[in-house]
Design an enzyme around this catalytic site. Structure first.
Site, PDB file in Angstrom:
ATOM      1  N   SER A 149       0.788  -1.261  -0.010  1.00 58.47           N
ATOM      2  CA  SER A 149       0.177   0.118  -0.103  1.00 58.47           C
ATOM      3  C   SER A 149       0.761   1.261   0.064  1.00 58.47           C
ATOM      4  O   SER A 149       2.006   1.149   0.422  1.00 58.47           O
ATOM      5  CB  SER A 149      -0.896  -0.139   1.169  1.00 58.47           C
ATOM      6  OG  SER A 149      -1.591   1.383   1.389  1.00 58.47           O
ATOM      7  N   TYR A 166      -1.439  -0.710  10.273  1.00 52.58           N
ATOM      8  CA  TYR A 166      -1.750  -1.197   8.996  1.00 52.58           C
ATOM      9  C   TYR A 166      -0.299  -0.681   8.283  1.00 52.58           C
ATOM     10  O   TYR A 166       0.265  -1.142   7.631  1.00 52.58           O
ATOM     11  CB  TYR A 166      -3.139  -0.213   8.502  1.00 52.58           C
ATOM     12  CG  TYR A 166      -2.947  -0.639   7.140  1.00 52.58           C
ATOM     13  CD1 TYR A 166      -3.664  -1.788   6.598  1.00 52.58           C
ATOM     14  CD2 TYR A 166      -2.864   0.417   5.978  1.00 52.58           C
ATOM     15  CE1 TYR A 166      -3.868  -2.236   5.311  1.00 52.58           C
ATOM     16  CE2 TYR A 166      -3.157   0.228   4.622  1.00 52.58           C
ATOM     17  CZ  TYR A 166      -3.843  -1.036   4.250  1.00 52.58           C
ATOM     18  OH  TYR A 166      -3.772  -1.370   3.043  1.00 52.58           O
TER      19      TYR A 166
END
Length: 260
Positions: A149, A166
């Site tokens: 990501s 995350y």
């Protein structure tokens, strides 16, 4: 010398896609299936996997599935067993399963940290280890595509929710990709990662509602979010012979966010 069509053709290849029942995983499944690969999808919920299977069938793509939790060691081993039993071998592994949790760093619960890390990093590594050791290394061939990501490439703008676990996990995926590419290149295995920006999905729904699409796209050079096709070409490139000399690379598919 191969034609361009031959280089991107996945006919006769097999692909295991985690988190393949919806969102980015299902988009990648569509792409690999359309290119000719035999598919095995995995996710936690059997009902969502059945829906994904039916969706792919409506597109003329056959897919099998196994319900498994990528954060559980026993499920990871069972998934590898089932994939190898049904497919015979795995040519392409797409590590897409992931989780997020929003909370300020100073109050971040350790249980949430462990949940995110166990799935996004530990489970990803353990499944890759299983498929690599049992299928790709013995056959001296493999394509591993990790879904990282842009959150693993930099910190969040202040407008976005706090997602320290995350972001940290995706940073780990980035370096795992580079490190494994160096180790497994001698086996003919390529290891690359896609780093998506903001795509509408179940995982990003909260961010989209909290921040607003207009505010998110305001700092995207292309002034748009990712759509249902934007990962397909890059995924097939990394999975096919067209990408046979590309390894250890992180490709941001983010409308230019990481470039500015």
């Amino acid at each position: 010398m191969s034609t361009l069509k031959q280089l991107f053709d996945l006919s006769g290849k097999t692909a295991l896609i985690t988190g393949g029942s919806r969102g980015l995983g299902l988009q990648i499944a569509e792409a690999l299936g359309d290119a000719g690969a035999r598919l095995m999808l995995s996710a936690r919920k059997a009902d969502e996997l059945k829906e994904a299977q039916a969706h792919l069938k409506s597109l003329g793509i056959e897919a099998d599935w196994v319900a498994a939790d990528g954060a559980r060691d026993d499920d990871i081993r069972r998934l590898a067993d089932e994939a190898l039993a049904r497919l015979g071998h795995v040519d392409i592994l797409v590590n897409n399963a992931g989780a997020t949790w929003g909370c300020p760093a100073e109050d971040y619960p350790v249980e949430a940290w462990d949940k995110v890390m166990d799935l996004n990093v530990r489970g990803l590594f353990l499944l890759t280890q299983q498929i690599g050791k049992r299928s790709m290394i013995p056959r001296r061939h493999g394509r591993i595509v990790n879904i990282a990501s842009i959150a693993g490439l930099a910190g969040n703008p202040v407008e976005l929710p706090e997602t320290i676990a995350y972001n940290t996990s995706k940073g780990a995926v980035v370096n795992l990709t580079r490190t494994l590419a160096g180790e497994w290149g001698k086996y003919g295995i390529t290891v690359n990662a896609l780093a998506p920006g903001h795509f509408p999905s179940k995982m990003t729904r909260g961010t989209l509602e909290q921040v607003g699409v207009g505010n998110l796209t305001a700092w995207v050079p292309l002034q748009r979010l990712g759509d249902d096709d934007d990962l397909k070409g890059a995924a097939v490139l990394f999975a096919s012979a067209a990408g046979k000399h590309i390894t250890g690379q992180i490709l941001a598919v983010d409308g230019g966010v990481s470039a500015v």
